[in-house]
Write a protein that holds these residues in place. Structure first.
Motif, mmCIF file in Angstrom:
data_model
loop_
_atom_site.group_PDB
_atom_site.id
_atom_site.type_symbol
_atom_site.label_atom_id
_atom_site.label_comp_id
_atom_site.label_asym_id
_atom_site.label_seq_id
_atom_site.Cartn_x
_atom_site.Cartn_y
_atom_site.Cartn_z
ATOM 1 N N GLU A 87 0.856 -1.246 0.193
ATOM 2 C CA GLU A 87 -0.076 -0.009 0.037
ATOM 3 C C GLU A 87 0.972 1.158 -0.139
ATOM 4 O OE1 GLU A 87 -2.237 -0.982 3.297
ATOM 5 O OE2 GLU A 87 -3.596 -1.970 2.423
ATOM 6 N N ASN B 269 -4.079 -3.120 -3.355
ATOM 7 C CA ASN B 269 -5.146 -2.996 -2.590
ATOM 8 C C ASN B 269 -5.917 -1.831 -2.713
ATOM 9 O OD1 ASN B 269 -7.125 -4.001 -0.542
ATOM 10 N ND2 ASN B 269 -5.730 -3.396 1.232
ATOM 11 N N GLY B 270 -6.201 -0.892 -3.856
ATOM 12 C CA GLY B 270 -6.823 0.133 -4.106
ATOM 13 C C GLY B 270 -6.049 1.463 -3.200
ATOM 14 N N ARG C 200 -9.494 -3.758 -4.711
ATOM 15 C CA ARG C 200 -9.239 -4.110 -3.112
ATOM 16 C C ARG C 200 -9.279 -5.403 -3.025
ATOM 17 N NH1 ARG C 200 -8.636 0.116 0.370
ATOM 18 N NH2 ARG C 200 -9.414 -1.314 1.941
#
Ligand SMILES: Cc1cc2nc3c(=O)[nH]c(=O)nc-3n(C[C@H](O)[C@H](O)[C@H](O)COP(=O)(O)OP(=O)(O)OC[C@H]3O[C@@H](n4cnc5c(N)ncnc54)[C@H](O)[C@@H]3O)c2cc1C
Length: 326
Positions: free
Chosen positions: A177, A200-201, A224
């Motif tokens: 992330e 994961n967006g 996600r």
């Protein structure tokens, strides 16, 4: 209730008189290498360790010459035994709660009080030290996925240089992330060209970097993640929100790292933008008499051998500084 405090003994022999020359906080490779060098320099050394190494998740540590593949626990045990075979070496199972600086007039660069909470049946201690080495490494936070911890250290790793070889040519996921995913993916491509980056967006990969990765056959998936899934101890894929499972047999994860230095109560201690303890080439911090080595210092997460090297290097400088000027 406060813990009982054991403040001595200080005056029971040549190695037990007065404060410790050095208290080392953290007995990972950095602290152990420093401890060995210092006891061999006939220093009286106390190593305080909470026995929570970051690499406890893994069964085999790689890349340490003469010890490739060793259990990290064995590496620590051997290191401890080596130090304890010298008269100046002492271990304390404890969590350092505070290190405070007591100004000192002599030229040795400072005097400290180290207070601990005893662990595994040991009493709390409050000891004095002429110098302190912080070798407490990092704590890490993995992306918040329900099963990620279960795969960490076996199917999922964080150190690409350490564990890439064991994942050669596997169908890999890179999960993170952060903003350094493209660079990490590029490095990982040395070990497998079957690689998908999962943000994961959250993780940042610029359009330019995404195109450059795609040119190397590396896809970026920005959806996600629901979880990392598997069967009978074998990872089978990355499950996305909505239910899709992208088949993957192993991977690397990019944790967030935080230096484990909350206990330091020393005004004037300089840290960098990541919170890592700023040191010179010899491990000296901005506070006289306080030194740091290993992963808690820039650039952060490294490898066992690198951490050990920085501990040994700091120990040589500490020993010389403790002798004082000509
Ligand atoms: C899962 C995983 C696998 C890895 N595999 C490899 C590998 O194969 N090869 C390789 O070279 N590197 C590997 N690494 C990296 C390597 O483990 C680290 O770079 C190295 O351990 C850092 O050494 P260190 O001495 O700075 O800190 P650590 O080894 O993290 O040791 C810090 C010690 O300080 C103690 N401590 C922390 N706070 C306190 C406190 N307040 N009081 C007392 N004690 C405290 C901890 O309990 C710990 O024992 C791996 C890392 C991880 C996370």
């Amino acid at each position: 209730m406060t813990d009982p405090v054991d403040t001595g003994p200080y005056d029971t022999g040549p190695y037990d008189s007065g404060p410790y020359d050095v208290v080392i906080i953290g007995a990972g490779p950095a602290g152990l290498a420093a401890g060995l060098a210092l006891v061999r320099a006939r220093r009286r050394v106390l190593l305080v360790d909470s026995n929570r190494p970051r690499n406890a998740a893994t069964l085999h540590a790689h890349g340490f010459i003469t010890r490739d593949g060793i259990s990290p626990l064995d590496l620590r045990r051997i290191g401890r035994e080596e130090i304890e075979s010298y008269p100046g070496g002492e271990f304390h199972s404890g969590l350092a709660r505070s290190v405070s600086h007591v100004a000192e007039a002599s030229g040795t660069g400072g005097r400290f009080t180290v207070a601990t909470r005893g662990l595994r049946g040991e009493r709390a201690r409050e000891v004095r030290a002429r110098a302190v080495l912080v070798a407490t490494g990092l704590t890490e936070t993995l992306p918040a996925l329900p099963s990620i911890r279960a795969w960490y250290g076996t199917n999922l790793h964080s150190c690409i240089d350490c564990d890439g070889y064991e994942k050669s040519d596997a169908a890999l996921a890179l999960i993170g992330e952060s903003a350094d995913l493209a660079e990490r993916a590029l490095l990982l491509s040395q070990w497998s060209d079957d690689l998908i980056v999962f943000t994961n967006g959250v993780g940042e990969v610029s359009d330019r970097d995404e195109a450059a990765l795609l040119a190397r056959g590396i896809r970026v998936d920005r959806r996600r993640i629901a979880d990392v899934v598997g069967d009978h101890g074998a990872m089978t894929g990355v499950q996305l929100e909505g239910g899709d499972v992208v088949p993957r047999t192993a991977g690397f994860v990019r944790p967030r790292w935080t230096p484990a230095i909350d206990f330091l109560d020393v005004p004037g201690l300089e840290t960098d933008a990541e919170g890592l303890v700023t040191v010179d080439a010899g491990g000296r911090t901005s506070v006289p008499g306080l030194y740091a080595a290993g992963d808690a210092t820039p650039p952060g997460p490294q490898q066992l051998l690198v951490a050990a090297g920085s501990g040994a290097s700091a120990a040589a400088v500490m020993n010389r500084d403790l002798i004082g000027p000509l």
